[in-house]
Design an enzyme around this catalytic site. Structure first.
Site, PDB file in Angstrom:
ATOM      1  N   ASP A  13       0.814  -1.213   0.000  1.00 37.38           N
ATOM      2  CA  ASP A  13       0.000   0.000   0.000  1.00 37.38           C
ATOM      3  C   ASP A  13       0.852   1.270   0.000  1.00 37.38           C
ATOM      4  O   ASP A  13       0.446   2.289   0.561  1.00 37.38           O
ATOM      5  CB  ASP A  13      -0.962   0.027   1.200  1.00 37.38           C
ATOM      6  CG  ASP A  13      -1.775  -1.253   1.301  1.00 37.38           C
ATOM      7  OD1 ASP A  13      -2.293  -1.689   0.259  1.00 37.38           O
ATOM      8  OD2 ASP A  13      -1.862  -1.828   2.403  1.00 37.38           O
ATOM      9  N   LYS A  16       2.282   2.161  -5.217  1.00 37.94           N
ATOM     10  CA  LYS A  16       2.955   1.680  -6.420  1.00 37.94           C
ATOM     11  C   LYS A  16       2.111   1.932  -7.665  1.00 37.94           C
ATOM     12  O   LYS A  16       2.627   2.217  -8.734  1.00 37.94           O
ATOM     13  CB  LYS A  16       3.237   0.176  -6.308  1.00 37.94           C
ATOM     14  CG  LYS A  16       4.187  -0.171  -5.194  1.00 37.94           C
ATOM     15  CD  LYS A  16       4.371  -1.673  -5.042  1.00 37.94           C
ATOM     16  CE  LYS A  16       3.184  -2.400  -4.462  1.00 37.94           C
ATOM     17  NZ  LYS A  16       2.841  -2.070  -3.089  1.00 37.94           N
ATOM     18  N   GLY A  40      -4.290  -4.175  -4.253  1.00 39.72           N
ATOM     19  CA  GLY A  40      -5.275  -3.169  -4.681  1.00 39.72           C
ATOM     20  C   GLY A  40      -4.515  -1.916  -5.035  1.00 39.72           C
ATOM     21  O   GLY A  40      -4.022  -1.211  -4.165  1.00 39.72           O
ATOM     22  N   HIS A  41      -4.342  -1.677  -6.333  1.00 41.99           N
ATOM     23  CA  HIS A  41      -3.557  -0.520  -6.762  1.00 41.99           C
ATOM     24  C   HIS A  41      -4.500   0.604  -7.184  1.00 41.99           C
ATOM     25  O   HIS A  41      -5.242   0.461  -8.142  1.00 41.99           O
ATOM     26  CB  HIS A  41      -2.621  -0.914  -7.907  1.00 41.99           C
ATOM     27  CG  HIS A  41      -1.543  -1.866  -7.457  1.00 41.99           C
ATOM     28  ND1 HIS A  41      -0.696  -2.502  -8.301  1.00 41.99           N
ATOM     29  CD2 HIS A  41      -1.194  -2.265  -6.204  1.00 41.99           C
ATOM     30  CE1 HIS A  41       0.148  -3.260  -7.602  1.00 41.99           C
ATOM     31  NE2 HIS A  41      -0.153  -3.127  -6.329  1.00 41.99           N
ATOM     32  N   GLN A 223       2.138  -5.906  -3.096  1.00 41.12           N
ATOM     33  CA  GLN A 223       2.500  -6.031  -1.674  1.00 41.12           C
ATOM     34  C   GLN A 223       3.837  -5.303  -1.424  1.00 41.12           C
ATOM     35  O   GLN A 223       4.221  -4.459  -2.218  1.00 41.12           O
ATOM     36  CB  GLN A 223       2.586  -7.492  -1.224  1.00 41.12           C
ATOM     37  CG  GLN A 223       1.235  -8.194  -1.128  1.00 41.12           C
ATOM     38  CD  GLN A 223       0.704  -8.674  -2.448  1.00 41.12           C
ATOM     39  OE1 GLN A 223       1.388  -9.339  -3.197  1.00 41.12           O
ATOM     40  NE2 GLN A 223      -0.530  -8.359  -2.748  1.00 41.12           N
TER      41      GLN A 223
HETATM   42  P1  IMP Z   1      -2.558 -12.781   1.742  1.00 37.48           P
HETATM   43  O1  IMP Z   1      -1.555 -12.251   0.784  1.00 37.48           O
HETATM   44  O2  IMP Z   1      -3.976 -12.489   1.369  1.00 37.48           O
HETATM   45  O3  IMP Z   1      -2.327 -14.228   2.057  1.00 37.48           O
HETATM   46  O4  IMP Z   1      -2.355 -12.017   3.156  1.00 37.48           O
HETATM   47  C1  IMP Z   1      -1.151 -12.175   3.909  1.00 37.48           C
HETATM   48  C2  IMP Z   1      -0.789 -10.849   4.572  1.00 37.48           C
HETATM   49  O5  IMP Z   1      -0.403  -9.906   3.585  1.00 37.48           O
HETATM   50  C3  IMP Z   1      -1.930 -10.199   5.359  1.00 37.48           C
HETATM   51  O6  IMP Z   1      -1.379  -9.500   6.458  1.00 37.48           O
HETATM   52  C4  IMP Z   1      -2.495  -9.203   4.365  1.00 37.48           C
HETATM   53  O7  IMP Z   1      -3.157  -8.123   4.996  1.00 37.48           O
HETATM   54  C5  IMP Z   1      -1.218  -8.739   3.678  1.00 37.48           C
HETATM   55  N1  IMP Z   1      -1.437  -8.248   2.317  1.00 37.48           N
HETATM   56  C6  IMP Z   1      -1.696  -8.974   1.216  1.00 37.48           C
HETATM   57  N2  IMP Z   1      -1.827  -8.180   0.146  1.00 37.48           N
HETATM   58  C7  IMP Z   1      -1.633  -6.936   0.576  1.00 37.48           C
HETATM   59  C8  IMP Z   1      -1.602  -5.669  -0.092  1.00 37.48           C
HETATM   60  O8  IMP Z   1      -1.780  -5.539  -1.304  1.00 37.48           O
HETATM   61  N3  IMP Z   1      -1.364  -4.596   0.699  1.00 37.48           N
HETATM   62  C9  IMP Z   1      -1.137  -4.703   2.035  1.00 37.48           C
HETATM   63  N4  IMP Z   1      -1.142  -5.855   2.688  1.00 37.48           N
HETATM   64  C10 IMP Z   1      -1.376  -6.969   1.965  1.00 37.48           C
END
Ligand code: IMP
Length: 427
Positions: A13, A16, A40-41, A223
């Site tokens: 977040d 990017k 989520g971009h 991420q």
């Molecule tokens: P997952 O990727 O859905 O398995 O989540 C694993 C961890 O990564 C959790 O803490 C999510 O909140 C975090 N996470 C996954 N995608 C994002 C992102 O795009 N932005 C921020 N945190 C993320």
């Protein structure tokens, strides 16, 4: 022309999407290389505001070829919705291609993500429940189904029959859930295949051709570094590598081709989900940053945990990615704060340390040691030249640059493309 990898330097977040949308003006290709629709971009441009989960943020330029690389896990239903929404708003998606090697998120992945999280009870990771972990688990376990499999119905059926049998055993015997119907899943994925077939390609050939033509290629991260399964706050991480190193594997090019690695940092820290975050503010300053920065998850709507800029984590991130430059985002969010803090070290069990511990329990015990700087307390979103920034804002930026030992190439002072201060050349 160079290849620029745009990498999340914190817990995701970082903005990017905006940076890629901006740089894509001069690019010929944008390749998403990791994650899935957990990302989520947010992009704000002349077409309006968009929240992209899978489609690269270069899609708004008709001349830019956008690739969803082999390192991404794709939920076809989410992708089709995203394509439809873009088309409805006048954005052409003919130039969108999907690697035939990209793994698919299947209905059992999303189900299992939720069931696994619930079974962890107090130790839940706080995933986005989009099926990301289970899909990457299957990739490593050689149980995955890939985009290319959608192009051959017989292969798809054979593969699905084998895997679904196994998954239904887990769903029913371990979790007491209902089994999934082979017929239904197969029919649904055949339909996805028909719809997505024109986009599915051997994308490394396209990438190589662009590189040989010396066109500017962007590798779009998802991420952030501190969510990397190797270097992040394991097990509170995601399941694919958001690092510069991961960009080569996830896009399909050799490391020597990547010429610039742009680390995207927010001027403060946020994180969603569980796991330690040493500079977290559980007070009204944290609330203020959340409200000023609209810090709510783009994918899940969850409030993000907010805290001061963590220079210990930033140096770690710079080291393991080899950033050649920094894009500093959301400087304007700090406009109203009278005092700003930057974490420059940790106090751990009575000792001062200057590194980011691998052990989450230890990281959880780290108390931030902070420097304090005065805030500028005036709006800056309209400013386009570095020298026009209030002196106190320049001092804050300079200190972040010193602490990360990496040149700041650009500063973002608002969500729109033009709300950007170009400080030095990225190339
Ligand atoms: P997952 O990727 O859905 O398995 O989540 C694993 C961890 O990564 C959790 O803490 C999510 O909140 C975090 N996470 C996954 N995608 C994002 C992102 O795009 N932005 C921020 N945190 C993320």
């Amino acid at each position: 022309m160079p290849v620029i990898a745009v990498i999340g330097a914190q817990w995701g977040d970082e903005g990017k999407g905006k940076v890629v949308d901006l740089l894509a003006q001069k690019a010929r290709m944008v390749v998403r290389f990791s994650g899935g629709d957990n990302a989520g971009h947010t992009v704000v441009n002349p077409y309006g505001e968009f929240k992209l989960h899978l489609i690269p943020s270069g899609i708004f330029y008709p001349r830019v070829v956008c690739i969803i690389g082999n390192g991404v896990v794709i939920n076809p239903s989410v992708l089709m919705d995203e394509i439809a929404q873009l088309n409805q708003r006048g954005v052409d998606t003919t130039n969108l291609f999907i690697s035939d090697r990209a793994h698919l998120i299947m209905p059992y992945h999303t189900l299992l993500d939720g069931l696994e999280e619930e079974s962890r009870a107090g130790k839940a990771i706080g995933t986005t429940r989009k099926g990301i972990g289970p899909a990457f688990t299957d990739k490593a376990a050689r149980l995955g189904i890939r985009a290319g499999d959608l192009l051959d119905k017989e292969v798809l059926l054979e593969r699905l029959r084998f895997v679904l049998d196994y998954k239904n055993t887990i769903l029913t015997k371990i979790y007491g859930a209902s089994p999934l119907s082979l017929d239904e899943v197969y029919t649904q994925y055949c339909q996805y295949g028909e719809r997505l077939a024109p986009h599915i390609r051997e994308t490394t050939i396209m990438l190589e051709e662009a590189l040989n033509r010396e066109e500017l290629v962007l590798l779009e991260g998802a991420q952030g570094t501190l969510l990397d399964p190797d270097f992040g706050t394991y097990p509170y991480t995601t399941s694919s590598s958001p690092l510069a190193g991961g960009s080569c594997v996830g896009a399909g090019l050799g490391p020597a081709r990547v010429s610039r690695i742009l680390g995207v940092f927010k001027t403060y820290c946020t994180r969603v989900g569980g796991g330690p975050m040493p500079t977290e503010l559980k007070d009204e300053t944290g609330d203020l940053i959340r409200e000023q920065g609209h810090e709510y998850g783009t994918t899940t709507g969850r409030p993000r945990r907010c805290g001061w800029f963590d220079a210990v984590a930033a140096r770690f991130s710079t080291r393991i990615n080899g950033f050649t430059g920094v894009a500093l985002t959301r400087l304007d969010v700090l406009d109203t704060l009278p005092r700003l803090k930057i974490c420059v070290g940790y106090k751990l069990d009575g000792n001062t340390i200057d590194y980011f511990p691998a052990n989450v329990a230890a990281l959880g015990r780290c108390q931030p040691i902070c420097e304090e700087l005065p805030g500028w307390q005036t709006p800056i979103s309209h400013i386009r030249e570095y020298e026009q920034l209030p002196l106190k804002a320049q001092q804050y930026v300079t200190r972040l640059q010193e602490l990360t030992s990496c040149p700041i190439n650009l500063i973002s002072v608002g969500p729109e493309r033009e709300q950007t201060i170009m400080v030095s050349s990225i190339l």
